[in-house]
Enzyme design. Sequence first.
Site, PDB file in Angstrom:
ATOM      1  N   HIS A  67       3.641  10.888   5.907  1.00 29.29           N
ATOM      2  CA  HIS A  67       2.918  10.871   7.183  1.00 29.29           C
ATOM      3  C   HIS A  67       3.812  10.298   8.266  1.00 29.29           C
ATOM      4  O   HIS A  67       4.196   9.128   8.186  1.00 29.29           O
ATOM      5  CB  HIS A  67       1.645  10.025   7.060  1.00 29.29           C
ATOM      6  N   THR A 107      -6.146   7.391   7.115  1.00 29.96           N
ATOM      7  CA  THR A 107      -6.592   7.544   5.721  1.00 29.96           C
ATOM      8  C   THR A 107      -6.672   6.188   5.019  1.00 29.96           C
ATOM      9  O   THR A 107      -6.863   6.130   3.812  1.00 29.96           O
ATOM     10  CB  THR A 107      -5.670   8.481   4.923  1.00 29.96           C
ATOM     11  N   THR A 108      -6.482   5.119   5.788  1.00 29.98           N
ATOM     12  CA  THR A 108      -6.608   3.755   5.252  1.00 29.98           C
ATOM     13  C   THR A 108      -7.554   2.987   6.180  1.00 29.98           C
ATOM     14  O   THR A 108      -7.722   3.367   7.342  1.00 29.98           O
ATOM     15  CB  THR A 108      -5.241   3.045   5.233  1.00 29.98           C
ATOM     16  N   HIS A 132       5.570   7.111   6.286  1.00 33.00           N
ATOM     17  CA  HIS A 132       5.277   6.455   5.011  1.00 33.00           C
ATOM     18  C   HIS A 132       4.784   7.513   4.034  1.00 33.00           C
ATOM     19  O   HIS A 132       4.627   8.680   4.407  1.00 33.00           O
ATOM     20  CB  HIS A 132       4.245   5.340   5.217  1.00 33.00           C
ATOM     21  N   HIS A 140       0.829  -1.213   0.000  1.00 40.19           N
ATOM     22  CA  HIS A 140       0.000   0.000   0.000  1.00 40.19           C
ATOM     23  C   HIS A 140       0.858   1.255   0.000  1.00 40.19           C
ATOM     24  O   HIS A 140       0.426   2.316  -0.423  1.00 40.19           O
ATOM     25  CB  HIS A 140      -0.903   0.042   1.238  1.00 40.19           C
TER      26      HIS A 140
HETATM   27 ZN   LIG Z   1      -0.636   7.888   5.373  1.00 40.69          ZN
END
Ligand SMILES: [Zn+2]
Length: 248
Positions: A132, A199-200, A113, A88
């Site tokens: 982030h 956000t995931t 990440h 991801h």
């Molecule tokens: Zn992120």
Amino acid sequence: MNKQQVKRVLISTVIAISGGALAQDDVHWGYSGHQGPEHWGELAPEFSLCTSGKNQSPINISATTKGQLPTLALNYQASGNEIINNGHTIQVNYAPGSYLDIAGHQFELKQFHFHSPSENTLRGKSFPLEAHFVHADSKGNLAVVALMFEQGKENQELAKAWSQLPQEAGQKVRLATPISGLNMLPSKHDYYRFNGSLTTPPCSEGVRWIVLKNAVSASKQQISDFSSLMKLPNNRPVQGINARLIVE
Ligand SMILES: [Zn+2]
């Protein structure tokens, strides 16, 4: 919630914090088609906040409230020492001992990440890359510092990680030269502050967001090294602000 669901929530939470290394073994999600962001909330009961949440991230930062935000208190060591391709994103794991202090409350830096293009936008402007920096306090509450990259000269700190980019999902590499999160940041730490979410999936809320106003540079090659590795954009679209205030 039955035992299996509890296990899935726990796994998902670990995934969210650690960036998704286990996601392939659990609920599949991605950035396009039936597993894309608009379907995350339907993929598993524990992802429901992705649809129903009212304090979701990312957002477009536009109308802001002037406040007396304290100086960002970062006490980071140069100890980003492991790099992972979790399918991801690319994530650099941090050794214990680096902290962000928010009003006397300590959050430890766990990892940082990347997303390309950026997830948050500034007054409608998207950036080619966003990092982030994910922190957690002793109770597991999260705080994320977001850093925007603009295309320009090569980023020396990023280069240390990019020289060892794991090409395959699931690959983990020990970094030859530890990365300094602090050296990656701009010299001025002015920021926007608001409440948001992961956000995931599972899109958990109660995340303290700090978005730095000043971007740093990354070269065209560095940006494309990341985006070609990810194959697809890995940014969730911006979400509704609803009743939130953005303080600057
Ligand atoms: Zn992120």
